[in-house]
Design an enzyme around this catalytic site. Structure first.
Site, mmCIF file in Angstrom:
data_model
loop_
_atom_site.group_PDB
_atom_site.id
_atom_site.type_symbol
_atom_site.label_atom_id
_atom_site.label_comp_id
_atom_site.label_asym_id
_atom_site.label_seq_id
_atom_site.Cartn_x
_atom_site.Cartn_y
_atom_site.Cartn_z
ATOM 1 N N ASP A 84 51.029 37.632 30.314
ATOM 2 C CA ASP A 84 49.801 37.415 31.075
ATOM 3 C C ASP A 84 49.255 35.995 30.941
ATOM 4 O O ASP A 84 49.401 35.353 29.910
ATOM 5 C CB ASP A 84 48.739 38.409 30.591
ATOM 6 C CG ASP A 84 47.608 38.582 31.582
ATOM 7 O OD1 ASP A 84 47.892 38.701 32.783
ATOM 8 O OD2 ASP A 84 46.448 38.611 31.149
ATOM 9 N N GLU A 136 46.561 34.612 40.647
ATOM 10 C CA GLU A 136 45.151 34.843 40.886
ATOM 11 C C GLU A 136 44.604 33.782 41.833
ATOM 12 O O GLU A 136 45.117 32.667 41.909
ATOM 13 C CB GLU A 136 44.347 34.851 39.591
ATOM 14 C CG GLU A 136 44.177 33.497 38.938
ATOM 15 C CD GLU A 136 43.249 33.542 37.744
ATOM 16 O OE1 GLU A 136 42.906 34.636 37.289
ATOM 17 O OE2 GLU A 136 42.870 32.467 37.256
ATOM 18 N N HIS A 183 36.039 36.929 32.111
ATOM 19 C CA HIS A 183 36.712 37.135 30.831
ATOM 20 C C HIS A 183 35.732 37.114 29.661
ATOM 21 O O HIS A 183 34.695 36.460 29.716
ATOM 22 C CB HIS A 183 37.753 36.031 30.608
ATOM 23 C CG HIS A 183 39.065 36.326 31.237
ATOM 24 N ND1 HIS A 183 40.000 35.366 31.497
ATOM 25 C CD2 HIS A 183 39.611 37.485 31.662
ATOM 26 C CE1 HIS A 183 41.067 35.907 32.052
ATOM 27 N NE2 HIS A 183 40.852 37.195 32.155
ATOM 28 N N HIS A 211 40.695 41.482 36.571
ATOM 29 C CA HIS A 211 40.655 40.888 35.241
ATOM 30 C C HIS A 211 39.225 40.952 34.715
ATOM 31 O O HIS A 211 38.279 41.169 35.458
ATOM 32 C CB HIS A 211 41.121 39.437 35.297
ATOM 33 C CG HIS A 211 42.595 39.281 35.510
ATOM 34 N ND1 HIS A 211 43.283 38.146 35.127
ATOM 35 C CD2 HIS A 211 43.517 40.090 36.061
ATOM 36 C CE1 HIS A 211 44.564 38.281 35.437
ATOM 37 N NE2 HIS A 211 44.722 39.453 36.005
ATOM 38 N N SER A 214 36.512 44.438 30.782
ATOM 39 C CA SER A 214 35.671 44.896 29.672
ATOM 40 C C SER A 214 34.192 44.717 29.976
ATOM 41 O O SER A 214 33.346 45.396 29.386
ATOM 42 C CB SER A 214 36.015 44.129 28.389
ATOM 43 O OG SER A 214 37.343 44.396 27.982
ATOM 44 N N ASN A 233 42.958 45.052 33.901
ATOM 45 C CA ASN A 233 43.233 44.340 32.662
ATOM 46 C C ASN A 233 42.056 44.478 31.699
ATOM 47 O O ASN A 233 40.917 44.206 32.078
ATOM 48 C CB ASN A 233 43.465 42.858 32.943
ATOM 49 C CG ASN A 233 44.810 42.578 33.581
ATOM 50 O OD1 ASN A 233 45.464 43.476 34.095
ATOM 51 N ND2 ASN A 233 45.218 41.326 33.550
#
Length: 289
Positions: A84, A136, A183, A211, A214, A233
């Site tokens: 990745d 991306e 991220h 991406h 979280s 992801n």
């Protein structure tokens, strides 16, 4: 069980209008926890190693890749390996020999023309080696002298028309898109632009990847999967779980010096997080939110 291919897992997930989870591997404990969590969820999973993780291990990909490979091979569910966020062509070119079936080449910070050329070259190489390539596209620069934004920069958004042109020109097999996540978010308050995601889904002819997942709540993740995301992801959520569990253990055992008890607790916490998040993605596939 034989190592699965990333493309097969994504195709199978898309057929049920779902998404496959891809979790970041930094240590052996991460790989073990991800597989344990996936087995508990009875669902396939992707182990992915980023260029940053490789740098953490002294720039050596093979030892961590071999550990992930052997962990995946012993799993009771299908597990694929993905390399990745690769910036370096030299690292990308190690993917096939290290057992990966896919890679994500990240040239999004380059000016658009350079990004396109570098990504196209990476896709040609990957396809020649039998690998799928993910890329991306965040926000193309150039307006008023603005630089490009990658798919994780705050405020970045992927334009559907630009995404179609990029995918067509590069030949990539999947595209990570900027729809509101970033991220390394430790809070879960990211708001996904579901209207934009719908337009991207209807315009871009390859699977879409989220991406920075979280930072999104369970409800946002489920809705994104129902809205067309095929690969999710996740990295920071595991690190939060691991670090919290280790801190709790060390607070109770200030004199302990054996790392196994606290690493076990950290690994168990990551595994539970994997199982829970895979349940969120699975429920979205069955019933659109």
């Amino acid at each position: 069980m034989p190592i699965a291919a990333t493309g097969e897992l994504i195709t199978e997930a898309a057929a049920r209008r779902g998404a496959v989870a891809a979790f970041n591997v930094i240590t052996l404990e991460h790989a073990e926890a991800i597989v344990e969590g996936a087995e508990a969820a009875r669902a396939p999973v992707i182990l992915q190693i980023s260029e940053n993780a490789v740098k953490y291990h002294g720039g050596r990909l093979r030892p961590l890749a071999r550990a992930a490979h052997e962990t995946a091979r012993a799993a009771a569910v299908p597990v694929a390996l993905h390399l990745d966020h690769v910036h370096s062509p030299e690292l990308l070119h190690q993917a096939a020999e290290c057992g990966f079936s896919s890679a994500m080449f990240d040239a999004a910070r380059l000016p658009y023309a350079e990004n396109l050329a570098a990504t196209r070259a990476a896709a040609v190489w990957a396809h020649g080696e039998g690998l799928r390539l993910e890329a991306e596209l965040g926000q193309v620069g150039g307006k008023n002298g603005e630089p490009p934004l990658d798919a994780h920069a705050p405020g970045a958004r992927t334009d559907p028309g630009e995404a179609l042109a990029f995918v067509t020109a590069t030949g990539v097999d999947a595209l990570a898109v900027a729809v509101g996540t970033s991220h390394a978010m430790t809070s879960r308050d990211a708001r996904i632009d579901h209207g934009l995601l719908a337009r991207l889904r209807d315009t871009v002819p390859v699977p879409l990847v989220l991406h920075g997942s979280s930072g999104a709540s369970d409800e946002e993740l489920a809705r994104a999967v129902a809205g067309g995301i095929a690969k999710v992801n996740i990295g920071t959520a595991l690190n939060i779980a691991m670090t919290g569990a280790i801190r709790e253990r060390l607070a109770r055992d200030e004199r302990g010096v054996d790392p196994r008890p606290y690493l076990t607790q950290g690994r168990d916490a990551m595994a539970r997080t994997v199982t829970r998040l895979m349940g969120v993605l699975s429920s979205a596939a069955v019933k659109p939110v």
